[in-house]
Design an enzyme around this catalytic site. Structure first.
Site, mmCIF file in Angstrom:
data_model
loop_
_atom_site.group_PDB
_atom_site.id
_atom_site.type_symbol
_atom_site.label_atom_id
_atom_site.label_comp_id
_atom_site.label_asym_id
_atom_site.label_seq_id
_atom_site.Cartn_x
_atom_site.Cartn_y
_atom_site.Cartn_z
ATOM 1 N N LYS A 116 0.862 -1.191 0.000
ATOM 2 C CA LYS A 116 0.000 0.000 0.000
ATOM 3 C C LYS A 116 0.892 1.232 0.000
ATOM 4 C CE LYS A 116 -4.465 1.048 0.311
ATOM 5 N NZ LYS A 116 -5.588 0.249 -0.220
HETATM 6 P P1 NAD Z 1 -12.831 7.892 -2.695
HETATM 7 O O1 NAD Z 1 -11.808 8.914 -2.413
HETATM 8 O O2 NAD Z 1 -13.284 7.706 -4.091
HETATM 9 O O3 NAD Z 1 -14.125 8.142 -1.795
HETATM 10 C C1 NAD Z 1 -14.079 8.270 -0.416
HETATM 11 C C2 NAD Z 1 -15.410 8.790 0.071
HETATM 12 O O4 NAD Z 1 -15.392 8.866 1.505
HETATM 13 C C3 NAD Z 1 -15.756 10.204 -0.415
HETATM 14 O O5 NAD Z 1 -17.141 10.292 -0.644
HETATM 15 C C4 NAD Z 1 -15.363 11.088 0.756
HETATM 16 O O6 NAD Z 1 -16.076 12.308 0.793
HETATM 17 C C5 NAD Z 1 -15.755 10.191 1.915
HETATM 18 N N1 NAD Z 1 -15.031 10.498 3.154
HETATM 19 C C6 NAD Z 1 -13.749 10.892 3.296
HETATM 20 N N2 NAD Z 1 -13.472 11.115 4.594
HETATM 21 C C7 NAD Z 1 -14.597 10.831 5.280
HETATM 22 C C8 NAD Z 1 -14.949 10.854 6.637
HETATM 23 N N3 NAD Z 1 -14.058 11.226 7.581
HETATM 24 N N4 NAD Z 1 -16.216 10.495 6.991
HETATM 25 C C9 NAD Z 1 -17.100 10.127 6.050
HETATM 26 N N5 NAD Z 1 -16.825 10.087 4.743
HETATM 27 C C10 NAD Z 1 -15.589 10.439 4.357
HETATM 28 O O7 NAD Z 1 -12.223 6.514 -2.101
HETATM 29 P P2 NAD Z 1 -12.632 5.023 -2.482
HETATM 30 O O8 NAD Z 1 -11.675 4.541 -3.496
HETATM 31 O O9 NAD Z 1 -14.081 4.949 -2.743
HETATM 32 O O10 NAD Z 1 -12.274 4.235 -1.140
HETATM 33 C C11 NAD Z 1 -13.187 4.156 -0.050
HETATM 34 C C12 NAD Z 1 -12.802 3.001 0.860
HETATM 35 O O11 NAD Z 1 -12.790 1.780 0.103
HETATM 36 C C13 NAD Z 1 -11.408 3.095 1.471
HETATM 37 O O12 NAD Z 1 -11.427 2.480 2.745
HETATM 38 C C14 NAD Z 1 -10.558 2.257 0.540
HETATM 39 O O13 NAD Z 1 -9.374 1.780 1.148
HETATM 40 C C15 NAD Z 1 -11.529 1.141 0.232
HETATM 41 N N6 NAD Z 1 -11.245 0.409 -0.998
HETATM 42 C C16 NAD Z 1 -11.177 1.042 -2.197
HETATM 43 C C17 NAD Z 1 -10.953 0.304 -3.344
HETATM 44 C C18 NAD Z 1 -10.947 0.932 -4.711
HETATM 45 O O14 NAD Z 1 -10.937 0.178 -5.692
HETATM 46 N N7 NAD Z 1 -10.984 2.234 -4.864
HETATM 47 C C19 NAD Z 1 -10.763 -1.084 -3.262
HETATM 48 C C20 NAD Z 1 -10.861 -1.715 -2.010
HETATM 49 C C21 NAD Z 1 -11.099 -0.955 -0.898
#
Ligand code: NAD
Length: 419
Positions: A112
């Site tokens: 990561k």
């Molecule tokens: P992103 O940046 O696209 O979206 C994150 C979202 O969370 C946004 O809507 C943001 O406004 C919101 N957010 C940020 N801080 C916050 C807070 N303190 N309280 C509430 N909401 C908050 O990110 P993403 O890629 O959608 O990732 C989200 C989660 O999924 C993370 O934990 C990431 O590790 C996990 N994840 C992502 C992927 C991927 O393919 N992108 C894969 C596996 C896991």
């Protein structure tokens, strides 16, 4: 520990990951030396990047790439841009990637990355320069056969395109050095939606196992970014009623169901969810305790704790975010009969389709979206079935079963390779 860092703070996520590892390792009687070996990442990179900002001043940025294990293949994991990125958090996220790739049986290890920055306050050209500077610092430790980054919080296909370009300038054309790229640059069809699609698929399977109809189920989603946004629209397509969504500032709640197209349009125009008519504006804390059938944390770690778990009313907790639940909360939720699909299974769809993207890049041959989605569904289903089977056989939670399966696979690979 060979790495000393004054700014280092032991992240809560690291404690949580270590806790789950210990529980599962005890269940499978893991060899003590293997225990020590698998608990800590094998390489930790920290870099400093002085960056010339648009106004001519210089700012210093810190970035990490933590490589936990390469026992089963090149390491794989996203890169996060966030002001609170720290070594402990990235270390925990790298570790869970090793378990996720092993659980889903894709030939990768875990890694990561993260840069401590606030992308909301930076211009696109500042972000591009920062991304390129990061690649310049870690170029010898990443690559198609070594470590392959992907998007995470606040990074997207454009950032992946800059990574691909900077790496390719230095090492020759290498689209397989990063996944989650734009389709025009060798990205896979279906990758952008993959994590949300996997979450949706497992939600429907879990609801059926719980004896609940999918249509009409109420869903609350914290974080409407890449993962949460796609999960929301795909679940709505399955007939679920999405009653709440949020961003970092706050959320919207309408017990009758939200009009997602209008919510997205409002967010695009206003820059936040606030001011949307047709729903109550709520806090992120309130969202977690709403009356609903399914709760999907899809933002950051550590949101469900020993303090608020008792207030959770959902019957199904689908962990789309990584590490959203503390062990103390796990116990409370299980006591209340909440069905928990753990992060390393729930959000694995992203890394599975990243694997498909890497495969397509190496073969220079591209798949139709339908093929991507069908293969994704097959892997999500078989991983879920395997976890349920091991959980039932050993009378443990789905989380402990998932960790146990993954740890055993990685330990076996290490032994076969001669440690
Ligand atoms: P992103 O940046 O696209 O979206 C994150 C979202 O969370 C946004 O809507 C943001 O406004 C919101 N957010 C940020 N801080 C916050 C807070 N303190 N309280 C509430 N909401 C908050 O990110 P993403 O890629 O959608 O990732 C989200 C989660 O999924 C993370 O934990 C990431 O590790 C996990 N994840 C992502 C992927 C991927 O393919 N992108 C894969 C596996 C896991």
């Amino acid at each position: 520990m060979g790495f000393v860092d004054e700014t280092y703070k032991r992240a809560e996520s690291e404690r949580v990951i270590a806790y789950h590892f210990d529980v599962a390792a005890r269940k499978i009687n893991l060899d003590p030396f293997m225990w020590e070996l698998l608990k800590a990442p094998f390489r930790e990179i920290k870099v400093q990047m002085p960056l010339k900002m648009d106004d001519g001043t210089f700012q210093m940025f810190v970035g990490y790439r933590i490589q936990h294990s390469e026992a089963r293949g090149p390491m794989k994991g996203g890169i996060r841009y966030h002001p609170e990125v720290n070594l402990g958090e990235v270390r925990a996220l790298a570790t869970i990637m090793t378990w996720k790739t092993a659980l889903t049986d894709i030939p990768f290890g875990g890694a990561k990355g993260g840069i401590m920055c606030n992308p909301k306050e930076m211009s696109a050209s500042e972000l591009e320069r920062l991304t390129r500077a990061f690649v310049a610092r870690i170029e010898d430790n990443i690559g198609p056969n070594q470590d392959i980054p992907a998007p995470d919080v606040n990074t997207n296909p454009q950032v992946m395109a800059w990574i691909m370009d900077e790496y390719s300038r230095r090492h020759g054309y290498a689209p397989a050095c990063v996944t989650g790229k734009p389709v025009e640059l060798g990205g896979s069809l279906g990758r952008n939606e993959a994590t949300g699609r996997g979450v949706t698929y497992l939600t429907t399977l879990a609801l059926k196992d719980m004896g609940m109809e999918v249509a009409g189920r109420t869903v609350a989603i914290q974080g409407i970014g890449n993962v949460g946004g796609h999960a929301a629209s795909l679940l709505a397509r399955e007939g679920c009623k999405v009653v709440a969504v949020s961003d970092s500032r706050g959320g919207l709640y309408n017990p009758g169901g939200l009009n997602l197209a209008k919510v997205n349009m409002h967010k695009e125009e206003a820059g936040s969810l606030e001011g949307f008519s047709g729903a109550d504006y709520i806090t992120n804390k309130e969202l977690l305790e709403l009356p609903c059938d399914v709760l999907i944390p899809a933002a950051l770690e550590g949101v469900i704790t020993g303090q608020n778990a008792d207030g959770v009313k959902a019957k199904l907790l689908m962990e789309a975010a990584n590490i959203p639940t503390a062990p103390e909360a796990d116990d409370i939720l299980q006591g209340k009969g909440v069905y928990i699909v753990p992060d390393l299974l729930a959000n694995a769809g992203g890394v599975v389709v990243s694997y498909f993207e890497w495969t397509q890049n190496l073969q220079a041959s591209y798949w139709e979206e339908d093929r991507v989605n069908r293969k994704l569904a097959r892997i999500m289903l078989s991983s879920y079935e395997h976890v349920k089977e091991v959980a039932a056989q050993n009378k443990v939670s789905l989380r402990t079963a998932a960790y146990a399966i993954a740890i055993e696979k990685v330990a076996r690979a290490m032994k076969l390779r001669g440690l």
